[in-house]
Scaffold this motif. Structure first.
Motif, PDB file in Angstrom:
ATOM      1  N   LEU A 131     -63.460  53.631-100.743  1.00 38.22           N
ATOM      2  CA  LEU A 131     -63.041  52.590 -99.810  1.00 38.22           C
ATOM      3  C   LEU A 131     -63.710  52.752 -98.450  1.00 38.22           C
ATOM      4  CD1 LEU A 131     -61.197  50.128 -99.356  1.00 38.22           C
ATOM      5  CD2 LEU A 131     -59.403  51.716 -98.617  1.00 38.22           C
ATOM      6  N   GLU A 132     -63.853  53.980 -97.964  1.00 38.97           N
ATOM      7  CA  GLU A 132     -64.439  54.188 -96.645  1.00 38.97           C
ATOM      8  C   GLU A 132     -65.891  53.707 -96.587  1.00 38.97           C
ATOM      9  OE1 GLU A 132     -63.939  58.429 -98.460  1.00 38.97           O
ATOM     10  OE2 GLU A 132     -62.958  56.460 -98.572  1.00 38.97           O
ATOM     11  N   ALA A 133     -66.621  53.863 -97.698  1.00 40.52           N
ATOM     12  CA  ALA A 133     -68.006  53.386 -97.738  1.00 40.52           C
ATOM     13  C   ALA A 133     -68.039  51.851 -97.726  1.00 40.52           C
ATOM     14  CB  ALA A 133     -68.717  53.928 -98.975  1.00 40.52           C
ATOM     15  N   PHE A 134     -67.086  51.233 -98.435  1.00 39.36           N
ATOM     16  CA  PHE A 134     -67.003  49.773 -98.432  1.00 39.36           C
ATOM     17  C   PHE A 134     -66.685  49.269 -97.039  1.00 39.36           C
ATOM     18  CE2 PHE A 134     -64.473  45.877 -98.788  1.00 39.36           C
ATOM     19  CZ  PHE A 134     -65.364  45.063 -99.462  1.00 39.36           C
ATOM     20  N   TYR A 135     -65.733  49.909 -96.354  1.00 43.84           N
ATOM     21  CA  TYR A 135     -65.385  49.511 -94.989  1.00 43.84           C
ATOM     22  C   TYR A 135     -66.608  49.603 -94.070  1.00 43.84           C
ATOM     23  CZ  TYR A 135     -60.276  49.423 -95.723  1.00 43.84           C
ATOM     24  OH  TYR A 135     -58.999  49.113 -96.129  1.00 43.84           O
ATOM     25  N   ALA A 136     -67.408  50.647 -94.226  1.00 43.19           N
ATOM     26  CA  ALA A 136     -68.597  50.807 -93.390  1.00 43.19           C
ATOM     27  C   ALA A 136     -69.574  49.657 -93.607  1.00 43.19           C
ATOM     28  CB  ALA A 136     -69.279  52.144 -93.692  1.00 43.19           C
ATOM     29  N   ARG A 137     -69.744  49.254 -94.861  1.00 49.18           N
ATOM     30  CA  ARG A 137     -70.639  48.128 -95.158  1.00 49.18           C
ATOM     31  C   ARG A 137     -70.063  46.820 -94.644  1.00 49.18           C
ATOM     32  NH1 ARG A 137     -71.236  47.689-101.099  1.00 49.18           N
ATOM     33  NH2 ARG A 137     -72.960  46.284-100.612  1.00 49.18           N
ATOM     34  N   LEU A 138     -68.741  46.667 -94.761  1.00 48.31           N
ATOM     35  CA  LEU A 138     -68.080  45.457 -94.269  1.00 48.31           C
ATOM     36  C   LEU A 138     -68.196  45.368 -92.748  1.00 48.31           C
ATOM     37  CD1 LEU A 138     -66.384  43.007 -95.209  1.00 48.31           C
ATOM     38  CD2 LEU A 138     -64.342  44.410 -94.861  1.00 48.31           C
ATOM     39  N   ALA A 139     -68.001  46.484 -92.058  1.00 49.54           N
ATOM     40  CA  ALA A 139     -68.094  46.510 -90.597  1.00 49.54           C
ATOM     41  C   ALA A 139     -69.506  46.182 -90.127  1.00 49.54           C
ATOM     42  CB  ALA A 139     -67.679  47.882 -90.074  1.00 49.54           C
ATOM     43  N   ALA A 140     -70.503  46.580 -90.938  1.00 45.44           N
ATOM     44  CA  ALA A 140     -71.897  46.326 -90.579  1.00 45.44           C
ATOM     45  C   ALA A 140     -72.367  44.937 -90.989  1.00 45.44           C
ATOM     46  CB  ALA A 140     -72.794  47.387 -91.224  1.00 45.44           C
ATOM     47  N   GLY A 141     -71.494  44.156 -91.626  1.00 50.53           N
ATOM     48  CA  GLY A 141     -71.852  42.806 -92.050  1.00 50.53           C
ATOM     49  C   GLY A 141     -72.705  42.756 -93.296  1.00 50.53           C
ATOM     50  N   LYS A 142     -72.738  43.854 -94.057  1.00 50.99           N
ATOM     51  CA  LYS A 142     -73.562  43.900 -95.263  1.00 50.99           C
ATOM     52  C   LYS A 142     -72.858  43.288 -96.474  1.00 50.99           C
ATOM     53  CE  LYS A 142     -76.102  48.006 -93.764  1.00 50.99           C
ATOM     54  NZ  LYS A 142     -76.446  49.415 -94.058  1.00 50.99           N
ATOM     55  N   VAL A 143     -71.532  43.152 -96.392  1.00 49.77           N
ATOM     56  CA  VAL A 143     -70.761  42.498 -97.446  1.00 49.77           C
ATOM     57  C   VAL A 143     -69.706  41.610 -96.793  1.00 49.77           C
ATOM     58  CG1 VAL A 143     -71.065  44.301 -99.186  1.00 49.77           C
ATOM     59  CG2 VAL A 143     -69.143  44.440 -97.598  1.00 49.77           C
ATOM     60  N   THR A 144     -69.223  40.640 -97.535  1.00 53.48           N
ATOM     61  CA  THR A 144     -68.126  39.792 -97.083  1.00 53.48           C
ATOM     62  C   THR A 144     -67.064  39.784 -98.174  1.00 53.48           C
ATOM     63  OG1 THR A 144     -69.170  37.815 -98.027  1.00 53.48           O
ATOM     64  CG2 THR A 144     -69.616  38.301 -95.701  1.00 53.48           C
ATOM     65  N   VAL A 145     -65.851  39.364 -97.827  1.00 55.95           N
ATOM     66  CA  VAL A 145     -64.775  39.313 -98.803  1.00 55.95           C
ATOM     67  C   VAL A 145     -64.123  37.939 -98.794  1.00 55.95           C
ATOM     68  CG1 VAL A 145     -64.285  41.784 -98.712  1.00 55.95           C
ATOM     69  CG2 VAL A 145     -63.093  40.249 -97.153  1.00 55.95           C
ATOM     70  N   GLU A 146     -63.719  37.514 -99.990  1.00 59.80           N
ATOM     71  CA  GLU A 146     -62.908  36.317-100.152  1.00 59.80           C
ATOM     72  C   GLU A 146     -61.528  36.791-100.558  1.00 59.80           C
ATOM     73  OE1 GLU A 146     -64.774  33.862-103.043  1.00 59.80           O
ATOM     74  OE2 GLU A 146     -66.737  33.949-102.071  1.00 59.80           O
ATOM     75  N   ARG A 147     -60.553  36.687 -99.665  1.00 61.06           N
ATOM     76  CA  ARG A 147     -59.282  37.337 -99.896  1.00 61.06           C
ATOM     77  C   ARG A 147     -58.323  36.508-100.733  1.00 61.06           C
ATOM     78  NH1 ARG A 147     -56.589  38.341 -95.016  1.00 61.06           N
ATOM     79  NH2 ARG A 147     -55.345  39.888 -96.120  1.00 61.06           N
ATOM     80  N   GLY A 148     -58.469  35.198-100.747  1.00 61.49           N
ATOM     81  CA  GLY A 148     -57.623  34.361-101.607  1.00 61.49           C
ATOM     82  C   GLY A 148     -56.239  34.122-101.039  1.00 61.49           C
ATOM     83  N   ASP A 149     -55.340  33.632-101.912  1.00 63.15           N
ATOM     84  CA  ASP A 149     -54.035  33.159-101.480  1.00 63.15           C
ATOM     85  C   ASP A 149     -52.994  34.256-101.344  1.00 63.15           C
ATOM     86  OD1 ASP A 149     -54.824  30.474-101.406  1.00 63.15           O
ATOM     87  OD2 ASP A 149     -54.639  30.328-103.580  1.00 63.15           O
ATOM     88  N   HIS A 150     -53.303  35.486-101.755  1.00 65.35           N
ATOM     89  CA  HIS A 150     -52.308  36.548-101.674  1.00 65.35           C
ATOM     90  C   HIS A 150     -52.388  37.334-100.374  1.00 65.35           C
ATOM     91  CE1 HIS A 150     -51.350  36.925-106.255  1.00 65.35           C
ATOM     92  NE2 HIS A 150     -51.329  35.697-105.815  1.00 65.35           N
ATOM     93  N   ALA A 151     -53.239  36.896 -99.458  1.00 67.21           N
ATOM     94  CA  ALA A 151     -53.371  37.616 -98.194  1.00 67.21           C
ATOM     95  C   ALA A 151     -52.078  37.586 -97.411  1.00 67.21           C
ATOM     96  CB  ALA A 151     -54.507  37.002 -97.361  1.00 67.21           C
ATOM     97  N   VAL A 152     -51.699  38.742 -96.859  1.00 64.40           N
ATOM     98  CA  VAL A 152     -50.484  38.823 -96.052  1.00 64.40           C
ATOM     99  C   VAL A 152     -50.814  38.757 -94.570  1.00 64.40           C
ATOM    100  CG1 VAL A 152     -48.472  40.236 -95.490  1.00 64.40           C
ATOM    101  CG2 VAL A 152     -49.311  40.169 -97.846  1.00 64.40           C
ATOM    102  N   PHE A 153     -51.847  39.500 -94.138  1.00 64.41           N
ATOM    103  CA  PHE A 153     -52.257  39.492 -92.736  1.00 64.41           C
ATOM    104  C   PHE A 153     -53.563  38.716 -92.583  1.00 64.41           C
ATOM    105  CE2 PHE A 153     -50.025  43.696 -92.970  1.00 64.41           C
ATOM    106  CZ  PHE A 153     -48.907  43.292 -92.271  1.00 64.41           C
TER     107      PHE A 153
END
Length: 328
Positions: free
Chosen positions: A306-328
């Motif tokens: 997970l920490e490696a994914f967060y690093a890529r997400l923070a750097a804009g190298k990946v994006t996420v589609e969270r869908g309808d179950h998002a709480v925050f």
């Protein structure tokens, strides 16, 4: 502790003709990529044309609830992999998709003599209180009662479902956690690792007729620990704001009353119930005898952390589609 089970071993490497349901979803796309890399011949029934699906994949376009369409797709197939899941988790959607479409696919598979059915389910069905959990379990029971060789995969939390507060923290706001931030824990698994696990079950006889829980590598993480990893990936100080679970209870109670007359409020109440469930229940194997979640009994698979994914997400190298179950 990493459980070394027979079903985590390498599969035989044989190739087959596979019908993939839910190929347009996040996990479905990842599974499609792995199936093609493994040399399988893949057929994808889809509601509409999807430009993201490679040309070498045979697509069958139309109403997925139509028996003729599904039977045509499954003619000559060796196996079905279903990554179907309702988007909202609302009762009507859940029973139509998680149960109804999967049941239609099972009937079509039986009619065409398909020998194997691999189902992507969810680990949260262990303690069912929500409509989508009950719908998933109802189909699991139908699949287990069928004559098909089956595999039911129950993954823990996905990386994307634990990433929704990155923008909030990037803006300098505190991480939000229910209770003390340690009410729950999970062993998150990446899309790619889960896809590889699902593909492996196609040709690994140790998986036959089994329910397989699976998480990613590494120790179970609480929400507070997830928040600290997010802060580290962004290079910002970690601050956490505690949200009482009772707030969700109050929202659910209010929306439930309003929902008696208003369909939109009724849908929001169910979404709040889903949020409360994930805020108070761990995504780990449930030990019925001890009446608790057991991180040590939750098998680990894959390499992605997970920490490696967060690093890529923070750097804009990946994006996420969270869908309808998002709480925050």
């Amino acid at each position: 502790m990493r459980e070394e089970s027979a079903y985590l071993l390498q599969p035989s490497g044989a190739t087959m003709r596979v019908v993939l349901l839910g190929a347009s979803g996040t996990i479905g796309r990842a599974v499609l990529e792995v199936l093609l890399a493994d040399g399988h011949d893949v057929v994808c029934p889809l509601r509409r044309t999807d430009p993201a699906v490679p040309e070498r994949v045979q697509c069958v376009i139309g109403d997925l609830s139509a028996p003729d369409l599904l039977e045509d797709a499954m003619r000559g197939a060796d196996a079905v992999v279903s990554c179907l899941a309702s988007r909202s988790g609302a009762p009507g959607d859940a029973w139509a998709v998680d149960h109804g479409l999967n049941a239609a696919a099972l009937r079509a598979a039986e009619a065409q003599g398909v020998g194997r059915f691999v189902l992507l389910s969810a680990i949260c069905v262990q303690r069912p209180v929500l409509a989508f959990q009950k719908a998933k379990l109802a189909f699991e029971a139908e699949l287990q009662a069928s004559d098909l060789c089956h595999v039911i995969v129950r993954p823990t939390a996905f990386f994307k479902s634990l990433s929704g507060q990155m923008d909030r923290m990037r803006a300098g706001k505190p991480y939000l956690a229910f209770g003390d931030g340690r009410l729950t824990a999970c062993k998150p698994i990446s899309d790619g690792d889960l896809a590889r696990f699902i593909a492996n079950t196609l040709t690994n006889p140790a998986c036959d007729n089994r329910v397989l829980p699976v998480g990613g590598p590494g120790p179970a993480l609480t929400p507070e620990e997830q928040g600290r990893l997010l802060a580290e990936s962004l290079g910002v100080p970690f601050r956490m704001k505690r949200v009482p679970v009772g707030l969700l209870d109050a929202i659910i109670a209010t929306l439930s009353v309003t929902g008696r007359l208003n369909r939109r409020a009724r849908a929001k109440a169910e979404l709040a119930r889903i949020g409360r469930y994930y805020a108070t229940e761990s995504m780990l194997v449930w030990d019925e005898a001890r009446q608790c979640y057991d991180a040590d009994a939750t098998p680990e698979f894959g390499q992605d952390r997970l920490e490696a994914f967060y690093a890529r997400l923070a750097a804009g190298k990946v994006t996420v589609e969270r869908g309808d179950h998002a709480v925050f």
